[in-house]
Design a protein around this motif. Structure first.
Motif, PDB file in Angstrom:
ATOM      1  N   VAL A  76     -12.631   4.745  29.576  1.00 33.99           N
ATOM      2  CA  VAL A  76     -11.789   4.891  28.392  1.00 33.99           C
ATOM      3  C   VAL A  76     -11.915   3.612  27.570  1.00 33.99           C
ATOM      4  CG1 VAL A  76      -9.415   5.159  27.549  1.00 33.99           C
ATOM      5  CG2 VAL A  76     -10.188   6.447  29.549  1.00 33.99           C
ATOM      6  N   LEU A  77     -12.067   3.754  26.274  1.00 34.49           N
ATOM      7  CA  LEU A  77     -12.171   2.581  25.408  1.00 34.49           C
ATOM      8  C   LEU A  77     -10.852   1.810  25.403  1.00 34.49           C
ATOM      9  CD1 LEU A  77     -14.245   4.114  22.504  1.00 34.49           C
ATOM     10  CD2 LEU A  77     -14.962   2.332  24.093  1.00 34.49           C
ATOM     11  N   PRO A  78     -10.929   0.493  25.453  1.00 30.25           N
ATOM     12  CA  PRO A  78      -9.712  -0.322  25.516  1.00 30.25           C
ATOM     13  C   PRO A  78      -8.779  -0.064  24.340  1.00 30.25           C
ATOM     14  CG  PRO A  78     -11.677  -1.667  25.868  1.00 30.25           C
ATOM     15  CD  PRO A  78     -12.147  -0.305  25.460  1.00 30.25           C
ATOM     16  N   GLY A  79      -7.505   0.101  24.647  1.00 27.65           N
ATOM     17  CA  GLY A  79      -6.476   0.227  23.626  1.00 27.65           C
ATOM     18  C   GLY A  79      -6.296   1.611  23.038  1.00 27.65           C
ATOM     19  N   VAL A  80      -7.225   2.530  23.277  1.00 27.02           N
ATOM     20  CA  VAL A  80      -7.162   3.848  22.652  1.00 27.02           C
ATOM     21  C   VAL A  80      -5.919   4.614  23.093  1.00 27.02           C
ATOM     22  CG1 VAL A  80      -8.274   6.106  22.531  1.00 27.02           C
ATOM     23  CG2 VAL A  80      -9.628   4.048  22.266  1.00 27.02           C
ATOM     24  N   LEU A  81      -5.651   4.639  24.391  1.00 22.38           N
ATOM     25  CA  LEU A  81      -4.487   5.382  24.877  1.00 22.38           C
ATOM     26  C   LEU A  81      -3.188   4.715  24.430  1.00 22.38           C
ATOM     27  CD1 LEU A  81      -5.705   6.422  28.434  1.00 22.38           C
ATOM     28  CD2 LEU A  81      -5.842   7.689  26.277  1.00 22.38           C
ATOM     29  N   ASP A  82      -3.189   3.395  24.354  1.00 17.01           N
ATOM     30  CA  ASP A  82      -2.004   2.681  23.862  1.00 17.01           C
ATOM     31  C   ASP A  82      -1.736   3.024  22.396  1.00 17.01           C
ATOM     32  OD1 ASP A  82      -1.564   1.455  26.308  1.00 17.01           O
ATOM     33  OD2 ASP A  82      -2.714  -0.333  25.764  1.00 17.01           O
ATOM     34  N   GLN A  83      -2.801   3.142  21.602  1.00 17.05           N
ATOM     35  CA  GLN A  83      -2.640   3.503  20.186  1.00 17.05           C
ATOM     36  C   GLN A  83      -2.068   4.909  20.050  1.00 17.05           C
ATOM     37  OE1 GLN A  83      -6.428   2.949  18.282  1.00 17.05           O
ATOM     38  NE2 GLN A  83      -6.493   0.770  18.767  1.00 17.05           N
ATOM     39  N   LEU A  84      -2.550   5.835  20.884  1.00 19.40           N
ATOM     40  CA  LEU A  84      -2.020   7.199  20.846  1.00 19.40           C
ATOM     41  C   LEU A  84      -0.559   7.218  21.271  1.00 19.40           C
ATOM     42  CD1 LEU A  84      -4.941   9.333  22.287  1.00 19.40           C
ATOM     43  CD2 LEU A  84      -4.136   9.225  19.926  1.00 19.40           C
ATOM     44  N   ALA A  85      -0.246   6.460  22.321  1.00 21.61           N
ATOM     45  CA  ALA A  85       1.137   6.393  22.787  1.00 21.61           C
ATOM     46  C   ALA A  85       2.044   5.817  21.711  1.00 21.61           C
ATOM     47  CB  ALA A  85       1.228   5.559  24.061  1.00 21.61           C
ATOM     48  N   ALA A  86       1.576   4.787  21.018  1.00 22.85           N
ATOM     49  CA  ALA A  86       2.378   4.174  19.955  1.00 22.85           C
ATOM     50  C   ALA A  86       2.607   5.173  18.822  1.00 22.85           C
ATOM     51  CB  ALA A  86       1.688   2.918  19.419  1.00 22.85           C
ATOM     52  N   PHE A  87       1.597   5.973  18.500  1.00 24.08           N
ATOM     53  CA  PHE A  87       1.752   6.967  17.446  1.00 24.08           C
ATOM     54  C   PHE A  87       2.768   8.033  17.847  1.00 24.08           C
ATOM     55  CE2 PHE A  87       0.590  11.185  15.826  1.00 24.08           C
ATOM     56  CZ  PHE A  87       0.857  10.985  14.482  1.00 24.08           C
ATOM     57  N   LEU A  88       2.751   8.418  19.111  1.00 22.76           N
ATOM     58  CA  LEU A  88       3.627   9.489  19.591  1.00 22.76           C
ATOM     59  C   LEU A  88       5.045   9.030  19.908  1.00 22.76           C
ATOM     60  CD1 LEU A  88       1.099  11.313  21.909  1.00 22.76           C
ATOM     61  CD2 LEU A  88       1.931  12.086  19.675  1.00 22.76           C
ATOM     62  N   THR A  89       5.259   7.728  19.939  1.00 22.05           N
ATOM     63  CA  THR A  89       6.576   7.197  20.257  1.00 22.05           C
ATOM     64  C   THR A  89       7.434   7.148  19.001  1.00 22.05           C
ATOM     65  OG1 THR A  89       5.648   5.857  22.016  1.00 22.05           O
ATOM     66  CG2 THR A  89       7.817   5.209  21.196  1.00 22.05           C
ATOM     67  N   THR A  90       8.624   7.722  19.092  1.00 23.22           N
ATOM     68  CA  THR A  90       9.579   7.687  17.988  1.00 23.22           C
ATOM     69  C   THR A  90      10.381   6.397  18.088  1.00 23.22           C
ATOM     70  OG1 THR A  90       9.755  10.076  18.078  1.00 23.22           O
ATOM     71  CG2 THR A  90      11.467   8.904  16.868  1.00 23.22           C
ATOM     72  N   PRO A  91      10.407   5.590  17.036  1.00 27.23           N
ATOM     73  CA  PRO A  91      11.185   4.362  17.099  1.00 27.23           C
ATOM     74  C   PRO A  91      12.685   4.677  17.189  1.00 27.23           C
ATOM     75  CG  PRO A  91      10.292   4.665  14.891  1.00 27.23           C
ATOM     76  CD  PRO A  91       9.743   5.782  15.741  1.00 27.23           C
ATOM     77  N   GLN A  92      13.398   3.882  17.957  1.00 31.65           N
ATOM     78  CA  GLN A  92      14.843   4.036  18.079  1.00 31.65           C
ATOM     79  C   GLN A  92      15.490   3.473  16.817  1.00 31.65           C
ATOM     80  OE1 GLN A  92      16.548   5.552  20.555  1.00 31.65           O
ATOM     81  NE2 GLN A  92      14.586   6.122  21.438  1.00 31.65           N
ATOM     82  N   THR A  93      16.371   4.217  16.245  1.00 30.70           N
ATOM     83  CA  THR A  93      17.094   3.738  15.069  1.00 30.70           C
ATOM     84  C   THR A  93      18.440   3.186  15.503  1.00 30.70           C
ATOM     85  OG1 THR A  93      18.000   5.933  14.674  1.00 30.70           O
ATOM     86  CG2 THR A  93      15.969   5.372  13.514  1.00 30.70           C
TER      87      THR A  93
END
Length: 104
Positions: free
Chosen positions: A82-99
Motif C-alpha cells: 500500500v502506498l504510504p499515507g493513502v489509507l490515512d488520507q481516505l480515513a481523513a476524508f471519511l472522518t466527520t469533524p466534531q463540532t
C-alpha cells in the motif's frame, strides 16, 4: 473536512472509491494492508480467490491505477504494498469533524 471538494480532488477520490467498490479489490487491498512487513507476493494472494491469476492481476492493476498500491517484480513474482499515507488520507476524508457542542 474543512471545505467542499474541488473538481480535481473529487475526480481523484471518485477513482479511488470506484476501485474499492469491487469486493475482490477491497479484499486484495485488505490483504496487502494487513500483511506484517507491509508487502505481499501475488503468489500468496491468488489462492485466496476462486479466480484466475490474470483476473487477480487485472484487479491489482486497477488498484495501482487508482493510486492505492504499488509493486515490484522480483524474479518470477510481483510483490505489492500500500502506498504510504493513502489509507490515512481516505480515513481523513471519511472522518466527520466534531463540532462544538456535538455529542458522540
Amino acid at each position: 473536512m474543512s471545505a467542499p471538494l474541488d473538481d480535481e480532488r473529487a475526480a481523484r477520490l471518485a477513482k479511488v472509491f470506484k476501485a474499492l467498490g469491487d469486493p475482490v479489490r477491497l479484499r486484495l487491498l485488505s490483504m496487502i494492508a494487513s500483511r506484517e512487513g507491509g508487502e505481499v507476493c501475488v503468489c500468496e494472494m491468488t489462492p485466496a480467490f476462486d479466480l484466475s491469476q490474470p483476473t487477480i492481476s487485472h484487479h491489482l492493476k486497477l488498484l495501482r491505477q487508482a493510486g492505492l498500491i504499488d509493486c515490484e517484480r522480483r524474479g518470477t513474482w510481483v510483490y505489492y504494498w500500500v502506498l504510504p499515507g493513502v489509507l490515512d488520507q481516505l480515513a481523513a476524508f471519511l472522518t466527520t469533524p466534531q463540532t462544538a457542542g456535538a455529542t458522540a
